[in-house]
Design a protein around this motif. Structure first.
Motif, PDB file in Angstrom:
ATOM      1  N   VAL A  84       0.884  -1.221  -0.047  1.00 18.99           N
ATOM      2  CA  VAL A  84       0.106   0.153   0.215  1.00 18.99           C
ATOM      3  C   VAL A  84       0.794   1.374   0.078  1.00 18.99           C
ATOM      4  CG1 VAL A  84      -1.714   1.282   1.351  1.00 18.99           C
ATOM      5  CG2 VAL A  84      -1.740  -1.135   1.201  1.00 18.99           C
ATOM      6  N   LEU A  85       1.977   1.197   0.761  1.00 19.39           N
ATOM      7  CA  LEU A  85       2.732   2.385   1.024  1.00 19.39           C
ATOM      8  C   LEU A  85       3.795   2.871  -0.219  1.00 19.39           C
ATOM      9  CD1 LEU A  85       3.627   1.938   4.710  1.00 19.39           C
ATOM     10  CD2 LEU A  85       1.858   3.478   4.005  1.00 19.39           C
ATOM     11  N   PHE A  86       4.318   1.612  -0.775  1.00 18.39           N
ATOM     12  CA  PHE A  86       5.305   1.860  -1.569  1.00 18.39           C
ATOM     13  C   PHE A  86       5.468   1.221  -2.945  1.00 18.39           C
ATOM     14  CE2 PHE A  86       7.391   1.151   2.584  1.00 18.39           C
ATOM     15  CZ  PHE A  86       7.449   2.430   3.079  1.00 18.39           C
ATOM     16  N   SER A  87       4.190   0.832  -3.325  1.00 19.70           N
ATOM     17  CA  SER A  87       3.834   0.344  -4.570  1.00 19.70           C
ATOM     18  C   SER A  87       4.182   1.263  -5.841  1.00 19.70           C
ATOM     19  CB  SER A  87       2.536  -0.369  -4.848  1.00 19.70           C
ATOM     20  OG  SER A  87       2.617  -1.856  -4.165  1.00 19.70           O
ATOM     21  N   ALA A  88       3.436   2.588  -5.702  1.00 12.22           N
ATOM     22  CA  ALA A  88       3.501   3.466  -6.588  1.00 12.22           C
ATOM     23  C   ALA A  88       4.936   3.931  -6.721  1.00 12.22           C
ATOM     24  CB  ALA A  88       2.824   4.773  -6.020  1.00 12.22           C
ATOM     25  N   THR A 141       7.448  -5.556  -2.685  1.00 12.68           N
ATOM     26  CA  THR A 141       6.758  -4.645  -3.312  1.00 12.68           C
ATOM     27  C   THR A 141       7.570  -3.943  -4.437  1.00 12.68           C
ATOM     28  OG1 THR A 141       5.634  -3.871  -1.146  1.00 12.68           O
ATOM     29  CG2 THR A 141       6.083  -2.254  -2.786  1.00 12.68           C
ATOM     30  N   VAL A 142       8.853  -3.979  -4.294  1.00 13.46           N
ATOM     31  CA  VAL A 142       9.801  -3.314  -5.120  1.00 13.46           C
ATOM     32  C   VAL A 142       9.863  -4.146  -6.255  1.00 13.46           C
ATOM     33  CG1 VAL A 142      12.154  -2.348  -5.696  1.00 13.46           C
ATOM     34  CG2 VAL A 142      11.097  -2.017  -3.412  1.00 13.46           C
ATOM     35  N   ARG A 387       3.857   0.453 -18.191  1.00 11.20           N
ATOM     36  CA  ARG A 387       3.177  -0.935 -17.899  1.00 11.20           C
ATOM     37  C   ARG A 387       3.755  -1.335 -16.345  1.00 11.20           C
ATOM     38  NH1 ARG A 387       5.603  -4.072 -21.898  1.00 11.20           N
ATOM     39  NH2 ARG A 387       3.779  -3.968 -23.076  1.00 11.20           N
ATOM     40  N   ALA A 388       4.914  -0.948 -15.895  1.00 16.01           N
ATOM     41  CA  ALA A 388       5.407  -1.265 -14.505  1.00 16.01           C
ATOM     42  C   ALA A 388       4.548  -0.304 -13.778  1.00 16.01           C
ATOM     43  CB  ALA A 388       6.770  -0.794 -14.259  1.00 16.01           C
ATOM     44  N   ARG A 389       4.073   0.753 -13.924  1.00 18.70           N
ATOM     45  CA  ARG A 389       3.057   1.380 -13.019  1.00 18.70           C
ATOM     46  C   ARG A 389       1.832   1.120 -12.947  1.00 18.70           C
ATOM     47  NH1 ARG A 389       4.700   7.387 -15.345  1.00 18.70           N
ATOM     48  NH2 ARG A 389       5.669   6.004 -16.856  1.00 18.70           N
ATOM     49  N   ILE A 390       1.215   0.436 -14.144  1.00 20.00           N
ATOM     50  CA  ILE A 390      -0.140  -0.386 -14.238  1.00 20.00           C
ATOM     51  C   ILE A 390       0.196  -1.530 -13.235  1.00 20.00           C
ATOM     52  CG2 ILE A 390      -1.589  -1.526 -15.386  1.00 20.00           C
ATOM     53  CD1 ILE A 390      -1.585   1.335 -16.073  1.00 20.00           C
ATOM     54  N   ILE A 391       1.248  -2.477 -13.154  1.00 16.32           N
ATOM     55  CA  ILE A 391       1.640  -3.365 -12.275  1.00 16.32           C
ATOM     56  C   ILE A 391       1.690  -2.959 -10.902  1.00 16.32           C
ATOM     57  CG2 ILE A 391       3.134  -5.114 -11.738  1.00 16.32           C
ATOM     58  CD1 ILE A 391       1.599  -5.691 -14.182  1.00 16.32           C
ATOM     59  N   ALA A 392       2.292  -1.604 -10.753  1.00 21.76           N
ATOM     60  CA  ALA A 392       2.272  -0.958  -9.210  1.00 21.76           C
ATOM     61  C   ALA A 392       0.737  -0.800  -8.701  1.00 21.76           C
ATOM     62  CB  ALA A 392       2.915  -0.092  -9.410  1.00 21.76           C
TER      63      ALA A 392
END
Length: 645
Positions: A84-88, A141-142, A387-392
């Motif tokens: 929740v905190l760091f995915s973005a 998360t990373v 794409r990576a931000r969509i996965i995030a």
């Protein structure tokens, strides 16, 4: 095949020719080091979490201030809080930097985290172990956006289902092995803590070594400026995901699967101890059954989908999950009480327990049918630069759903619900959520209906199906043999099709519902409804202008003899307004089936061809729109069909 990613223009065809099995990827550097890196990471997560959970469930006295009834749910919630905190932020980092470099940094971080966890095991310190749980959540998360955005950069579209299936299978086999090692280590009264500490550190070191072989993976957006504010960036990622409605609802679908999965996996220790009256070793059996089920389901997706992104498997998966979760509730209530904790041998010696294991296995297998196509759909329909931000965004939603799952389970437990009742509540909620999602995106349900009907009644052979384009506008032209021609073509197309259908079909309750939701275009002859005919041509022109596929049956009616009726001029009207390649196709083998029409006026007629009869769909070379005359198209379709009707 070379380990280097293929150019976009050649990758799909070469993969189709050379890719014999998804297991072939394990011999290629573009996939194997990445696969084993994520495998070891998933395994280490579970060695640690299972070892920790087992200790606090069965040896609670060694850990002060820990409630064994809710510890498993709390561990799960702490692990997913970093998502929740760091995915973005993690999604931005994965889009900006080389994924191979990020993989190696993440695996180095894992070694440090496991040194902290090892100290927690050695000292029986709950605070240190909770800290390690949180940091392992940061590690995952990373790595999450790196993991799922890596695959589309190294695999062709035809390999995405197989590659995702391998990753899902590998993840759950890793969960199984992690559960075995973690459970066995926790079961050693004398040196269990030392064994768990050593195992976690050793696996972290092995993961770091393997990550060194992951090939360089170019950053899709190296100029990206990272927004380090996790709250504003989380909101921005969710808005980015909402730009494509199908992708966003697919994210919600995957997140719901994690809600269901987290509820079951977090319940296994209490389920084994309080419902099955079994010792910790039986938890490993439950986890193993669940893991093998989802692994087999994930691997079967490639065969069932014919190496395409077949979202028709998603409703099939959700139906199976609910059916077997409900049966698990009844199977659990049918168990007779036992006065002591059963060993694995005693547990397996009771017939009633095999029903429990069968329900877990099948529930998990259908979960594999559900998840793999959704992941592949998201990867294929997301813009590469984002794409990576969509996965995030997916990880953010996953974590929120899993936290809600943990809170729901803790709340129901406090309210007096037993573990079987929690399973039943989850199964019923799954029915409600699935129904809601499929009502919002009928494409899932339509593909499921088409897939089920076609694979129930026919064995289909495709001839040059790759000629149906994966993207861009085209007009598909096919002979008209039966009432299910459109459904057969729909089931075998790699993407949605706008069918031009006789307006009278839309008055039929079932067929009308199907084709309205498939965005079919109603058409009528000029002498019946000239306004509807004009609107049909306008809607075809608009669909082609937007890059969609349009399919027309130029005969205008079903054949009554098996021979083709003369082709009409509708195709020329369509491509005359919006020029697009014309792709001739031919269905053969449908004439004489229950869905075809004979000279008599009665339907349905006696079946001359039974269930699972053979049929073929042959696709011809694209034709320039200027040359697509009715006479030429009919000649080509006749040749494609051949003598067999």
């Amino acid at each position: 095949m070379s380990d280097r990613p293929l150019p976009a223009t050649r990758r799909g065809s070469r993969a189709h020719e050379a890719h014999e099995s998804q297991f072939r990827l394990l011999r290629q550097r573009r996939f194997a080091p990445f696969f084993w890196t994520q495998f070891l990471g998933a395994m280490n997560d579970n060695v640690f979490k299972i070892g920790f959970t087992s200790l606090v469930t069965y040896q609670a006295a060694r850990f002060s201030g820990v409630d064994p009834a809710t510890a498993a749910f709390l561990i799960s919630a702490i692990f997913i809080l970093p998502f929740v905190l760091f995915s973005a932020t993690s999604g931005q980092i994965a889009d900006k930097y080389d994924k191979a470099m990020l993989t190696r940094l993440v695996k180095s971080f894992e070694i440090v985290v496991m040194l902290i966890g090892g100290a927690g095991f050695w000292l029986h310190s709950a605070p240190l172990l909770y800290l390690c749980t949180f940091l392992m959540g940061v590690h995952s998360t990373v790595f999450g956006p790196v993991k799922y955005s890596y695959l589309p950069q190294h695999l062709s579209k035809a390999e995405l289902i197989g590659g995702n299936g391998m990753v899902e299978m590998g993840t759950f086999v890793a969960i199984l092995l992690g559960a075995i090692v973690g459970g066995a280590g926790a079961g050693l009264a004398e040196h269990g803590a030392l064994v768990l500490a050593g195992a976690c550190i050793a696996i972290a070191l092995a993961g770091r070594i393997v990550s060194g072989f992951v090939p360089a993976t170019a950053a899709p957006q190296p100029e990206l400026r990272i927004n380090w504010n996790p709250f504003s960036e989380t909101w921005r990622n969710l808005k980015l995901a909402r730009e494509n409605r199908t992708v966003f609802l697919s994210l919600l679908g995957i997140s719901w699967l994690w809600f269901v999965g987290a509820t079951f996996l977090s319940s296994f220790f209490s389920f084994a101890k309080n419902v099955l009256s079994a010792n910790p070793d039986v938890v490993t059996v439950l986890l193993g059954t669940f893991s093998i089920g989802i692994g087999i389901g994930s691997l079967l997706c490639e065969k069932l989908s014919k190496r395409r992104i077949e979202i028709g498997l998603v409703p099939l998966g959700s139906i199976g999950m609910s059916v077997f979760a409900i049966d698990l509730f009844f199977a659990s209530h049918a168990l007779a009480p036992v006065g002591h904790l059963l060993s694995v041998g005693e547990f397996l010696g009771r017939l009633a327990h095999w029903r429990v294991l069968a329900d877990l296995f099948l529930l998990a297998m259908f979960g594999g049918f559900y998840s793999v196509p959704l992941y592949a759909l998201i990867q294929s329909r997301s813009r590469p630069s984002h794409r990576a931000r969509i996965i995030a965004a997916n990880n953010i939603l996953n974590s929120l759903f899993m936290i809600v799952s943990a809170l729901m389970a803790m709340g129901l437990t406090s309210a007096g619900f037993g573990i079987p009742a929690i399973f039943l509540v989850t199964a019923l909620l799954n029915i409600v959520v699935a129904t809601y999602i499929y009502s919002l995106v009928p494409e899932f349900l339509l593909r499921f209906i088409a897939w089920m009907l076609v694979h129930t009644f026919y064995r289909i052979r495709l001839v040059h199906a790759e000629r149906i384009p994966d993207e861009g506008a085209a007009v598909l032209v096919c002979n008209h043999v039966s009432f299910v021609d459109a459904i057969v073509i729909m089931a075998e197309s790699p993407r949605p099709i706008r069918f031009v259908m006789d307006h009278q079909i839309f008055s039929s309750p079932f067929a009308g519902w199907v084709f309205r939701h498939a965005k079919a275009i109603p058409i009528a002859p000029a002498h019946q409804d000239p306004e509807l005919l004009a609107r049909a041509y306008e809607r075809c022109a608009q669909a082609l202008a937007e890059g969609e596929l349009v399919c027309i049956f130029p005969e205008g009616k079903l054949t009554r003899t098996g021979e083709m009726n003369p082709f009409r001029h509708g195709v020329m009207e369509i491509v005359g307004r919006t020029p697009a390649p014309v792709i001739p196709m031919a269905l053969r083998g449908l004439w004489g089936s229950v869905f075809s029409r004979g000279n008599d006026a009665h339907w349905p007629r006696p079946i001359r061809k039974g269930v699972m009869s053979r049929l073929s769909l042959a696709v011809g070379e694209p034709i320039d729109p200027a040359q697509a005359t009715p006479e030429k198209l009919q000649q080509i379709v006749t040749e494609l069909r051949g003598a067999r009707k």
